[in-house]
Design a protein around this motif. Structure first.
Motif, short mmCIF file in Angstrom:
data_model
loop_
_atom_site.label_atom_id
_atom_site.label_comp_id
_atom_site.label_asym_id
_atom_site.label_seq_id
_atom_site.Cartn_x
_atom_site.Cartn_y
_atom_site.Cartn_z
N VAL A 210 11.51 16.42 6.79
CA VAL A 210 11.27 15.01 6.45
C VAL A 210 12.06 14.10 7.38
CG1 VAL A 210 11.52 13.25 4.67
CG2 VAL A 210 10.74 15.55 4.04
N ALA A 211 13.34 14.47 7.63
CA ALA A 211 14.18 13.67 8.52
C ALA A 211 13.64 13.67 9.95
CB ALA A 211 15.61 14.21 8.50
N ALA A 212 13.22 14.84 10.42
CA ALA A 212 12.67 14.93 11.77
C ALA A 212 11.37 14.16 11.89
CB ALA A 212 12.45 16.40 12.14
N PHE A 213 10.55 14.23 10.86
CA PHE A 213 9.29 13.48 10.84
C PHE A 213 9.56 11.98 10.91
CE2 PHE A 213 6.14 11.36 7.94
CZ PHE A 213 5.09 11.33 8.85
N ALA A 214 10.50 11.50 10.10
CA ALA A 214 10.82 10.08 10.07
C ALA A 214 11.37 9.61 11.42
CB ALA A 214 11.83 9.80 8.96
N GLY A 215 12.26 10.41 11.99
CA GLY A 215 12.85 10.01 13.26
C GLY A 215 11.87 10.04 14.41
N SER A 216 11.08 11.11 14.50
CA SER A 216 10.16 11.26 15.62
C SER A 216 8.97 10.32 15.53
CB SER A 216 9.69 12.71 15.73
OG SER A 216 8.98 13.10 14.56
N TRP A 217 8.64 9.85 14.31
CA TRP A 217 7.49 8.96 14.15
C TRP A 217 7.68 7.69 14.96
CZ3 TRP A 217 2.82 9.42 11.75
CH2 TRP A 217 2.07 8.25 11.61
N MET A 218 8.91 7.19 15.07
CA MET A 218 9.17 5.93 15.75
C MET A 218 9.01 6.04 17.27
SD MET A 218 9.51 3.56 13.66
CE MET A 218 9.32 3.71 11.88
N VAL A 219 8.85 7.25 17.78
CA VAL A 219 8.65 7.42 19.22
C VAL A 219 7.42 6.64 19.68
CG1 VAL A 219 8.06 9.08 21.03
CG2 VAL A 219 9.78 9.67 19.31
N ASN A 220 6.36 6.68 18.88
CA ASN A 220 5.13 5.96 19.20
C ASN A 220 5.40 4.47 19.37
OD1 ASN A 220 2.56 6.77 19.82
ND2 ASN A 220 1.93 7.14 17.71
N LEU A 221 6.09 3.90 18.40
CA LEU A 221 6.35 2.47 18.42
C LEU A 221 7.27 2.09 19.58
CD1 LEU A 221 5.91 -0.25 17.04
CD2 LEU A 221 7.85 0.26 15.56
N ALA B 40 7.66 2.32 5.89
CA ALA B 40 7.03 2.47 4.58
C ALA B 40 5.94 3.54 4.61
CB ALA B 40 6.44 1.13 4.12
N LEU B 41 5.18 3.59 5.70
CA LEU B 41 4.13 4.60 5.85
C LEU B 41 4.73 6.00 5.87
CD1 LEU B 41 1.15 5.41 6.52
CD2 LEU B 41 1.79 5.16 8.92
N VAL B 42 5.80 6.16 6.64
CA VAL B 42 6.49 7.45 6.72
C VAL B 42 7.01 7.85 5.35
CG1 VAL B 42 8.57 8.59 7.60
CG2 VAL B 42 7.10 7.29 9.16
N ALA B 43 7.54 6.89 4.60
CA ALA B 43 8.04 7.18 3.26
C ALA B 43 6.91 7.63 2.35
CB ALA B 43 8.72 5.94 2.68
N ALA B 44 5.74 7.01 2.48
CA ALA B 44 4.59 7.36 1.64
C ALA B 44 4.13 8.79 1.91
CB ALA B 44 3.45 6.38 1.89
N LEU B 45 4.02 9.15 3.18
CA LEU B 45 3.57 10.50 3.52
C LEU B 45 4.63 11.54 3.13
CD1 LEU B 45 1.90 9.87 7.01
CD2 LEU B 45 0.81 10.14 4.78
N SER B 46 5.89 11.20 3.34
CA SER B 46 6.98 12.12 2.99
C SER B 46 7.04 12.34 1.48
CB SER B 46 8.32 11.58 3.49
OG SER B 46 8.32 11.45 4.90
N ALA B 47 6.90 11.25 0.71
CA ALA B 47 6.93 11.37 -0.76
C ALA B 47 5.78 12.23 -1.26
CB ALA B 47 6.86 9.98 -1.38
N THR B 48 4.62 12.09 -0.64
CA THR B 48 3.47 12.89 -1.04
C THR B 48 3.70 14.36 -0.72
OG1 THR B 48 1.96 11.04 -0.68
CG2 THR B 48 1.00 13.24 -0.73
N THR C 217 0.83 -1.21 0.00
CA THR C 217 0.00 0.00 0.00
C THR C 217 0.87 1.25 0.00
OG1 THR C 217 -1.78 -1.15 1.19
CG2 THR C 217 -1.79 1.26 1.23
N SER C 218 1.85 1.29 0.89
CA SER C 218 2.72 2.46 0.98
C SER C 218 3.54 2.65 -0.29
CB SER C 218 3.63 2.33 2.20
OG SER C 218 2.88 2.36 3.40
N ALA C 219 4.02 1.54 -0.86
CA ALA C 219 4.81 1.63 -2.09
C ALA C 219 3.96 2.20 -3.23
CB ALA C 219 5.35 0.25 -2.47
N THR C 220 2.70 1.83 -3.25
CA THR C 220 1.80 2.36 -4.29
C THR C 220 1.59 3.86 -4.11
OG1 THR C 220 0.66 0.22 -4.43
CG2 THR C 220 -0.48 2.14 -5.33
N VAL C 221 1.43 4.29 -2.86
CA VAL C 221 1.26 5.72 -2.58
C VAL C 221 2.51 6.48 -3.02
CG1 VAL C 221 0.96 7.46 -0.78
CG2 VAL C 221 -0.37 5.34 -0.69
N VAL C 222 3.68 5.92 -2.74
CA VAL C 222 4.94 6.56 -3.15
C VAL C 222 5.01 6.67 -4.67
CG1 VAL C 222 7.44 6.29 -3.26
CG2 VAL C 222 6.24 5.86 -1.10
#
Length: 237
Positions: A150-161, A129-137, A62-67
């Protein structure tokens, strides 16, 4: 873990009863869908890891398709609503399968340390992959999007996990223990099911706003990281 009245014939409610939460949206929607998937998997004799891998494959696809379609959508060659609908269905079903694997493992007694590791690793891959899809969009819609954002978004997103994994052990702790409705509504911003639902809607209706979506989540997740560090430091002082 809840005890089943009829271990050999569990119901959807039995599977949902052992869910690990996730937030108001996840518990009200995603975990129930996951319980249905878990029931079907149990009837088919599937192991929890089969659901985990299916979740990974669907999430990545799904994410690859969005990218791949980020550029065509920005150029107006592909309708945004189509990509948004694909993301909505693909990400939600993948997440429901992620909910289902744990439910199946707990109800049928098939849980294992190896299975738990596979689950976490697949979650990491799917969320990258989700982060990549949103960043690419965001970049396709707004080429001037700063690289640092984009880098800060990718790094901080993993805080949740990371914090979710940390809260599953014997030393788990929560900064906000209230379960009142207003608090749970505020916590929707950290409810993965609600987040991917909202992200897909933005992709469908107003993809140009994805830039602001990643900016907002960078602030939210970054702020939560700092708050978590302060909370943990105070507890260990």
């Amino acid at each position: 873990m809840s005890t089943l009245a009829e271990p050999s014939h569990p119901t959807v409610a039995d599977f949902h009863r052992v869910n690990r939460g996730g937030g108001l949206f996840s518990e009200s929607v995603s975990q129930w869908i996951g319980a249905v998937f878990a029931l079907v998997a149990q009837r088919l004799g599937l192991r929890p890891t089969a659901l985990t891998i299916t979740n990974l494959v669907l999430g990545l696809a799904t994410s690859a398709t969005v990218v791949a379609l980020a550029g065509p959508v920005a150029a107006g060659d592909v309708p945004a609503w189509l990509v948004g609908l694909l993301a909505l269905v693909g990400w939600q079903v993948a997440y429901a399968l992620d909910c289902a694997d744990g439910q199946l493992a707990r109800v049928t007694g098939q849980g294992s340390a190896a299975g738990a590791r596979v689950d976490v690793l697949c979650d990491v891959a799917a969320q990258i992959a989700l982060v990549a899809a949103l960043s690419a969009t965001a970049v396709a819609q707004r080429p001037s999007t700063p690289v640092w954002l984009v880098a800060a978004f990718a790094g901080s997103w993993m805080v949740n996990l990371v914090t979710s994994v940390m809260q599953s052990g014997p030393n788990a702790a929560s900064m906000v223990t209230s379960t009142s409705l207003p608090v749970r509504l505020v916590k929707l911003v950290r409810d993965y099911g609600a987040v991917i639902f909202a992200a897909a809607l933005v992709l469908a209706v107003a993809p140009a706003l994805v830039f602001w979506v990643i900016a907002a989540f960078t602030i939210v997740n970054g702020g939560f990281l700092l708050a978590s560090i302060a909370f943990s430091a105070r507890a260990s002082w």
